[in-house]
Design a protein around this motif. Structure first.
Motif, PDB file in Angstrom:
ATOM      1  N   GLU A 162       0.825  -1.211   0.000  1.00 15.46           N
ATOM      2  CA  GLU A 162       0.000   0.000   0.000  1.00 15.46           C
ATOM      3  C   GLU A 162       0.862   1.265   0.000  1.00 15.46           C
ATOM      4  OE1 GLU A 162      -4.003  -1.752   2.249  1.00 15.46           O
ATOM      5  OE2 GLU A 162      -2.436  -0.731   3.406  1.00 15.46           O
ATOM      6  N   ARG A 163       2.002   1.219   0.672  1.00 13.54           N
ATOM      7  CA  ARG A 163       2.883   2.393   0.669  1.00 13.54           C
ATOM      8  C   ARG A 163       3.438   2.655  -0.723  1.00 13.54           C
ATOM      9  NH1 ARG A 163       6.312   2.927   6.282  1.00 13.54           N
ATOM     10  NH2 ARG A 163       4.659   2.249   7.700  1.00 13.54           N
ATOM     11  N   ILE A 164       3.728   1.597  -1.453  1.00 11.97           N
ATOM     12  CA  ILE A 164       4.224   1.754  -2.817  1.00 11.97           C
ATOM     13  C   ILE A 164       3.130   2.369  -3.695  1.00 11.97           C
ATOM     14  CG2 ILE A 164       4.914   0.486  -4.885  1.00 11.97           C
ATOM     15  CD1 ILE A 164       6.404  -1.446  -3.002  1.00 11.97           C
ATOM     16  N   VAL A 165       1.919   1.843  -3.578  1.00 10.84           N
ATOM     17  CA  VAL A 165       0.793   2.376  -4.349  1.00 10.84           C
ATOM     18  C   VAL A 165       0.516   3.821  -3.944  1.00 10.84           C
ATOM     19  CG1 VAL A 165      -1.682   2.134  -4.798  1.00 10.84           C
ATOM     20  CG2 VAL A 165      -0.215   0.102  -4.768  1.00 10.84           C
ATOM     21  N   SER A 174      -2.474   7.125 -12.684  1.00  9.87           N
ATOM     22  CA  SER A 174      -3.780   6.474 -12.705  1.00  9.87           C
ATOM     23  C   SER A 174      -3.647   5.031 -12.241  1.00  9.87           C
ATOM     24  CB  SER A 174      -4.361   6.497 -14.115  1.00  9.87           C
ATOM     25  OG  SER A 174      -3.589   5.668 -14.981  1.00  9.87           O
ATOM     26  N   ASN A 175      -4.799   4.372 -12.019  1.00 14.07           N
ATOM     27  CA  ASN A 175      -4.772   2.963 -11.634  1.00 14.07           C
ATOM     28  C   ASN A 175      -4.070   2.121 -12.701  1.00 14.07           C
ATOM     29  OD1 ASN A 175      -6.164   3.649  -9.354  1.00 14.07           O
ATOM     30  ND2 ASN A 175      -8.103   2.727  -9.964  1.00 14.07           N
ATOM     31  N   THR A 191      -8.520  -1.739  -5.404  1.00 16.83           N
ATOM     32  CA  THR A 191      -8.766  -2.234  -4.051  1.00 16.83           C
ATOM     33  C   THR A 191      -7.763  -1.644  -3.069  1.00 16.83           C
ATOM     34  OG1 THR A 191      -9.697  -4.315  -4.871  1.00 16.83           O
ATOM     35  CG2 THR A 191      -8.864  -4.303  -2.608  1.00 16.83           C
ATOM     36  N   GLN A 192      -6.495  -1.565  -3.474  1.00 10.60           N
ATOM     37  CA  GLN A 192      -5.461  -1.007  -2.602  1.00 10.60           C
ATOM     38  C   GLN A 192      -5.682   0.482  -2.350  1.00 10.60           C
ATOM     39  OE1 GLN A 192      -2.147  -2.229  -4.983  1.00 10.60           O
ATOM     40  NE2 GLN A 192      -1.853  -4.160  -3.875  1.00 10.60           N
ATOM     41  N   ILE A 193      -6.078   1.227  -3.378  1.00 12.37           N
ATOM     42  CA  ILE A 193      -6.370   2.654  -3.205  1.00 12.37           C
ATOM     43  C   ILE A 193      -7.523   2.839  -2.226  1.00 12.37           C
ATOM     44  CG2 ILE A 193      -7.306   4.698  -4.339  1.00 12.37           C
ATOM     45  CD1 ILE A 193      -4.437   4.413  -4.995  1.00 12.37           C
ATOM     46  N   SER A 194      -8.554   2.033  -2.367  1.00 15.53           N
ATOM     47  CA  SER A 194      -9.702   2.123  -1.448  1.00 15.53           C
ATOM     48  C   SER A 194      -9.278   1.846  -0.013  1.00 15.53           C
ATOM     49  CB  SER A 194     -10.799   1.141  -1.870  1.00 15.53           C
ATOM     50  OG  SER A 194     -11.327   1.475  -3.132  1.00 15.53           O
ATOM     51  N   SER A 195      -8.404   0.858   0.163  1.00 15.85           N
ATOM     52  CA  SER A 195      -7.913   0.529   1.498  1.00 15.85           C
ATOM     53  C   SER A 195      -7.091   1.684   2.069  1.00 15.85           C
ATOM     54  CB  SER A 195      -7.060  -0.740   1.442  1.00 15.85           C
ATOM     55  OG  SER A 195      -6.484  -1.032   2.706  1.00 15.85           O
ATOM     56  N   ILE A 196      -6.243   2.286   1.235  1.00 23.45           N
ATOM     57  CA  ILE A 196      -5.410   3.413   1.677  1.00 23.45           C
ATOM     58  C   ILE A 196      -6.290   4.577   2.112  1.00 23.45           C
ATOM     59  CG2 ILE A 196      -3.773   5.164   0.880  1.00 23.45           C
ATOM     60  CD1 ILE A 196      -2.645   2.938  -1.009  1.00 23.45           C
ATOM     61  N   LEU A 197      -7.263   4.920   1.281  1.00 23.88           N
ATOM     62  CA  LEU A 197      -8.148   6.038   1.615  1.00 23.88           C
ATOM     63  C   LEU A 197      -8.892   5.773   2.920  1.00 23.88           C
ATOM     64  CD1 LEU A 197      -9.657   6.895  -1.911  1.00 23.88           C
ATOM     65  CD2 LEU A 197      -7.777   8.035  -0.718  1.00 23.88           C
ATOM     66  N   GLY A 198      -9.319   4.534   3.109  1.00 22.96           N
ATOM     67  CA  GLY A 198     -10.032   4.191   4.343  1.00 22.96           C
ATOM     68  C   GLY A 198      -9.147   4.294   5.575  1.00 22.96           C
ATOM     69  N   LYS A 199      -7.940   3.756   5.489  1.00 26.63           N
ATOM     70  CA  LYS A 199      -7.025   3.787   6.635  1.00 26.63           C
ATOM     71  C   LYS A 199      -6.608   5.204   7.000  1.00 26.63           C
ATOM     72  CE  LYS A 199      -4.986  -0.828   6.050  1.00 26.63           C
ATOM     73  NZ  LYS A 199      -3.745  -1.602   5.777  1.00 26.63           N
ATOM     74  N   ARG A 205      -8.650  10.798  -4.150  1.00 31.59           N
ATOM     75  CA  ARG A 205      -7.240  10.841  -4.518  1.00 31.59           C
ATOM     76  C   ARG A 205      -6.653  12.241  -4.415  1.00 31.59           C
ATOM     77  NH1 ARG A 205      -6.223   5.884  -8.261  1.00 31.59           N
ATOM     78  NH2 ARG A 205      -4.268   6.922  -8.773  1.00 31.59           N
ATOM     79  N   VAL A 206      -7.485  13.269  -4.594  1.00 34.07           N
ATOM     80  CA  VAL A 206      -6.979  14.628  -4.414  1.00 34.07           C
ATOM     81  C   VAL A 206      -6.540  14.827  -2.975  1.00 34.07           C
ATOM     82  CG1 VAL A 206      -7.561  17.073  -4.479  1.00 34.07           C
ATOM     83  CG2 VAL A 206      -8.399  15.569  -6.262  1.00 34.07           C
TER      84      VAL A 206
END
Length: 228
Positions: A162-165, A174-175, A191-199, A205-206
């Motif tokens: 997730e840190r890399i993404v 972009s994805n 899925t990873q972006i969604s997890s990052i935003l949630g955490k 993304r802005v």
């Protein structure tokens, strides 16, 4: 055929709104569902019309753009919230920077071309931004020079992948571009972006780019492909 993107125009110049309505309504996938002449009226129209995207002028008499965004994303309006693109007359507008921090999905110059306007509306409707990380750094002006805030504890909860993404996303990739670099599928990146935003408790993304910029994390990533 999918439903058209529902757009609310907010500007205190009736002639400018009329021009936008003509070009936007001419697009088969867009519909201007309402207009407002200031922020207070815009908030009422959001409650009434439930638009997908709000094009919002920053400089208006009465309730201006910044206050409108503040009130929209502070819980004053219930239910699903629209994406907001703020309209400015010049690029490095501190009011636009404030609006983005408060929840707007990007900004456009009021003299932008119709094709760029259409692309921006479609992008924010799909959850993307309409501002590049480099533009964001310039937009924040004095903020660029201040020392970054300490790395938040929440960032430590991200996995290595997730840190890399996160690093790629903070650069504005972009994805599809991230997937190509990391040799994974777009759905995996999504899925990873969604997890990052949630955490990190970020809306989109802005806000991720703003977060990375504020904490000195913009563009940071580990070398090499993501761990298996």
């Amino acid at each position: 055929m999918t439903d058209p993107i529902r757009i609310l125009l907010t500007d205190d110049q009736a002639l400018f709104r009329a021009g936008l309505r003509v070009v936007l309504d001419a697009q088969p996938d867009m519909e201007v569902v309402g207009e407002a002449s200031d922020g207070a009226e815009a908030l009422d129209r959001v409650r009434e019309l439930h638009p997908d995207v709000v094009l919002l002028d920053m400089r208006m008499a009465g309730v201006d753009g910044v206050e409108t965004v503040r009130r929209l994303f502070s819980g004053e309006v219930e239910g699903p919230l629209p994406r907001v693109v703020v309209l400015t007359t010049f690029g490095l507008d501190p009011a636009a920077a404030t609006a983005i921090r408060l929840g707007a999905s990007g900004f456009l110059l009021k003299d932008t071309t119709p094709p760029f306007l259409f692309a921006a509306v479609r992008a924010v409707h799909e959850g993307s931004s309409v501002i590049a990380p480099n533009d964001l750094s310039q937009l924040f002006g004095a903020d660029v020079d201040r020392a970054p805030a300490p790395q938040p504890e929440a960032f430590q909860t991200l996995t290595d992948r997730e840190r890399i993404v996160f690093g790629w996303a903070s650069r504005g990739l972009s994805n599809a571009e991230i997937a190509a670099r990391e040799f994974v599928t777009e759905s995996t990146v999504k899925t990873q972006i969604s997890s990052i935003l949630g955490k990190l408790a970020l809306r989109d993304r802005v806000q991720l780019v703003v977060y990375a910029h504020d904490h000195g994390l913009a563009g940071a990533r580990e070398d090499g492909p993501a761990p298996a």
